[in-house]
Design a protein around this motif. Structure first.
Motif, PDB file in Angstrom:
ATOM      1  N   UNK A 171       0.805  -1.210   0.000  1.00 26.31           N
ATOM      2  CA  UNK A 171       0.000   0.000   0.000  1.00 26.31           C
ATOM      3  C   UNK A 171       0.843   1.267   0.000  1.00 26.31           C
ATOM      4  N   UNK A 172       2.162   1.127   0.093  1.00 23.78           N
ATOM      5  CA  UNK A 172       3.035   2.307   0.128  1.00 23.78           C
ATOM      6  C   UNK A 172       4.328   2.018  -0.636  1.00 23.78           C
ATOM      7  N   UNK A 173       4.212   1.680  -1.888  1.00 23.38           N
ATOM      8  CA  UNK A 173       5.377   1.346  -2.709  1.00 23.38           C
ATOM      9  C   UNK A 173       6.257   2.561  -2.982  1.00 23.38           C
ATOM     10  N   UNK A 174       5.713   3.769  -2.800  1.00 22.31           N
ATOM     11  CA  UNK A 174       6.468   4.997  -3.034  1.00 22.31           C
ATOM     12  C   UNK A 174       7.011   5.618  -1.750  1.00 22.31           C
ATOM     13  N   UNK A 175       6.874   4.917  -0.632  1.00 19.95           N
ATOM     14  CA  UNK A 175       7.425   5.366   0.644  1.00 19.95           C
ATOM     15  C   UNK A 175       6.888   6.743   1.050  1.00 19.95           C
ATOM     16  N   UNK A 176       5.589   6.922   0.893  1.00 14.35           N
ATOM     17  CA  UNK A 176       4.990   8.188   1.319  1.00 14.35           C
ATOM     18  C   UNK A 176       5.011   8.345   2.830  1.00 14.35           C
ATOM     19  N   UNK A 177       5.159   7.250   3.551  1.00 11.12           N
ATOM     20  CA  UNK A 177       5.178   7.303   5.012  1.00 11.12           C
ATOM     21  C   UNK A 177       6.593   7.303   5.578  1.00 11.12           C
ATOM     22  N   UNK A 178       7.577   7.563   4.715  1.00 13.43           N
ATOM     23  CA  UNK A 178       8.953   7.641   5.192  1.00 13.43           C
ATOM     24  C   UNK A 178       9.903   6.936   4.240  1.00 13.43           C
ATOM     25  N   UNK A 179      10.893   7.670   3.733  1.00 12.94           N
ATOM     26  CA  UNK A 179      11.822   7.138   2.740  1.00 12.94           C
ATOM     27  C   UNK A 179      13.207   6.989   3.332  1.00 12.94           C
ATOM     28  N   UNK A 180      13.818   5.815   3.100  1.00 16.03           N
ATOM     29  CA  UNK A 180      15.229   5.589   3.372  1.00 16.03           C
ATOM     30  C   UNK A 180      15.820   4.848   2.183  1.00 16.03           C
ATOM     31  N   UNK A 181      16.950   5.307   1.653  1.00 17.84           N
ATOM     32  CA  UNK A 181      17.527   4.652   0.469  1.00 17.84           C
ATOM     33  C   UNK A 181      17.721   3.148   0.629  1.00 17.84           C
ATOM     34  N   UNK A 182      18.232   2.710   1.789  1.00 18.38           N
ATOM     35  CA  UNK A 182      18.476   1.278   1.960  1.00 18.38           C
ATOM     36  C   UNK A 182      17.175   0.492   1.896  1.00 18.38           C
ATOM     37  N   UNK A 183      16.084   1.072   2.426  1.00 10.95           N
ATOM     38  CA  UNK A 183      14.788   0.390   2.370  1.00 10.95           C
ATOM     39  C   UNK A 183      14.275   0.320   0.935  1.00 10.95           C
ATOM     40  N   UNK A 184      14.511   1.398   0.174  1.00 11.61           N
ATOM     41  CA  UNK A 184      14.097   1.397  -1.225  1.00 11.61           C
ATOM     42  C   UNK A 184      14.863   0.338  -2.018  1.00 11.61           C
ATOM     43  N   UNK A 185      16.156   0.206  -1.715  1.00 12.59           N
ATOM     44  CA  UNK A 185      16.966  -0.810  -2.391  1.00 12.59           C
ATOM     45  C   UNK A 185      16.487  -2.215  -2.041  1.00 12.59           C
ATOM     46  N   UNK A 186      16.207  -2.449  -0.777  1.00  9.87           N
ATOM     47  CA  UNK A 186      15.712  -3.755  -0.360  1.00  9.87           C
ATOM     48  C   UNK A 186      14.384  -4.077  -1.041  1.00  9.87           C
ATOM     49  N   UNK A 187      13.485  -3.100  -1.108  1.00  9.25           N
ATOM     50  CA  UNK A 187      12.193  -3.332  -1.753  1.00  9.25           C
ATOM     51  C   UNK A 187      12.369  -3.656  -3.231  1.00  9.25           C
ATOM     52  N   UNK A 188      13.275  -2.942  -3.898  1.00  5.35           N
ATOM     53  CA  UNK A 188      13.488  -3.185  -5.320  1.00  5.35           C
ATOM     54  C   UNK A 188      13.994  -4.607  -5.567  1.00  5.35           C
ATOM     55  N   UNK A 189      14.951  -5.051  -4.743  1.00  4.69           N
ATOM     56  CA  UNK A 189      15.514  -6.381  -4.929  1.00  4.69           C
ATOM     57  C   UNK A 189      14.523  -7.481  -4.533  1.00  4.69           C
ATOM     58  N   UNK A 190      13.720  -7.223  -3.530  1.00  8.59           N
ATOM     59  CA  UNK A 190      12.651  -8.160  -3.194  1.00  8.59           C
ATOM     60  C   UNK A 190      11.647  -8.241  -4.341  1.00  8.59           C
ATOM     61  N   UNK A 191      11.342  -7.104  -4.950  1.00  4.98           N
ATOM     62  CA  UNK A 191      10.413  -7.087  -6.082  1.00  4.98           C
ATOM     63  C   UNK A 191      10.925  -7.931  -7.234  1.00  4.98           C
ATOM     64  N   UNK A 192      12.233  -7.862  -7.518  1.00  7.02           N
ATOM     65  CA  UNK A 192      12.821  -8.691  -8.574  1.00  7.02           C
ATOM     66  C   UNK A 192      12.558 -10.171  -8.329  1.00  7.02           C
ATOM     67  N   UNK A 193      12.742 -10.600  -7.081  1.00  6.75           N
ATOM     68  CA  UNK A 193      12.564 -12.015  -6.755  1.00  6.75           C
ATOM     69  C   UNK A 193      11.089 -12.402  -6.763  1.00  6.75           C
ATOM     70  N   UNK A 194      10.241 -11.544  -6.220  1.00  4.10           N
ATOM     71  CA  UNK A 194       8.797 -11.822  -6.247  1.00  4.10           C
ATOM     72  C   UNK A 194       8.290 -11.933  -7.683  1.00  4.10           C
TER      73      UNK A 194
END
Length: 305
Positions: A154-177
């Motif tokens: 529900x918050x793929x754009x990190x509207x509730x708080x952005x951290x680069x490392x979290x964005x990187x983790x989400x991107x790599x998890x998305x690749x595997x999913x």
């Protein structure tokens, strides 16, 4: 041992440098015809010169910005016009996120847009060429960070708080999913195409080393960036060695369809690649299905197999 790819066509996104170039070198030595799809034309031309020195393979460069839907459509149209079947698609390109959250023109967080939405669009656009090949493979490149990654659909754009490392983790998890969900869908329709995921372990690439520390970074982001760069530089494999998992996923007849491939030694940091277990979030098939449905909604793509 990797099978020959003589006269097989392999397209690698982000193939102008780093892990992508390392994979391209391995594929050239196996006799493949290579298409590098990358945003950096200057780096790509240098990469083609390096690849040409390794063998007489057919080499091609296509410029593409994976954060831009129009750019993806343009490169797909050029490749479709050529009509050459695509035997292996390696979805490798990605960035380490900027210090400040950056959105694309469509309003998507940049790291996620490149790594996931861009590859989703590109794979779909090139599907006719994959279907035209005999038993084509799609290889999605992820990372060790997927093991600790979490995702809030529900918050793929990190509207509730952005951290680069979290964005990187989400991107790599998305690749595997994406890789795992694509394989489920391919199995359901009995497709000859297979979807695999691969990660290189710890690899010396520009990803961590070139990431500049900003005065806007908090202490955790500074620590994680420095740790990533230091670990890659001091313990990482060369990109060509790191590409071993990608090569196995793309060529081996000894692994199950849909497998996740990574190195087996020292917590999957390096060594001979084999089948490894996805992290807990990636094993959540409902999360994979949810991400797929949301991605179709975000891109306007309705996938047919």
């Amino acid at each position: 041992m990797p099978h020959s790819l003589k006269n097989k066509h392999v397209l690698i996104t982000g193939g102008a440098s780093g892990l992508g170039l390392g994979a391209a070198m391995r594929f050239v030595k196996l006799g493949a015809k290579i298409t590098i799809a990358d945003i950096n034309e200057q780096a790509a031309q240098k990469a083609l010169e390096q690849l040409q020195a390794l063998g007489s393979s057919t080499l091609r460069f296509e410029q593409v910005d994976l954060s831009d839907a129009k750019s993806i459509q343009s490169v797909a149209q050029r490749l479709l016009a050529c009509g050459e079947p695509l035997d292996v698609l390696v979805n490798n390109a990605g960035i380490y996120p900027p210090s400040l959250k950056t959105l694309t023109e469509e309003g998507h967080e940049l790291t996620f847009a490149i790594a996931h939405l861009g590859h989703f669009r590109l794979t779909h656009a090139l599907w006719p060429l994959l279907k035209a090949a005999s038993a084509a493979r799609v290889v999605s490149v992820t990372s060790l960070v997927q093991r600790t990654a979490k995702m809030n659909p529900d918050d793929l754009n990190f509207s509730m708080g952005y951290m680069p490392i979290k964005a990187y983790q989400q991107a790599k998890l998305s690749n595997l999913l994406f890789a795992l969900e694509l394989q489920r869908k391919l199995e359901a329709v009995g497709s000859s195409i297979s979807s695999y995921a691969a990660h290189p372990g710890v690899c010396r690439t520009q990803l961590g080393r070139n990431r500049k520390i900003s005065d806007r970074d908090n202490w955790w982001q500074r620590f994680s960036s420095k740790s990533l760069g230091w670990g890659q530089e001091n313990f990482g494999q060369t990109p060509e060695n790191g590409a071993s998992a990608i090569v196995v996923a793309a060529t081996s007849a000894d692994i199950p369809r849909g497998a996740f491939i990574g190195p087996k030694l020292l917590f999957e940091s390096f060594g001979i690649p084999g089948v490894v277990k996805p992290g807990p979030a990636a094993l959540n098939s409902q999360l994979g299905a949810d991400l797929w449905a949301r991605t179709e909604a975000l891109t306007g793509i309705q996938w047919t197999y």
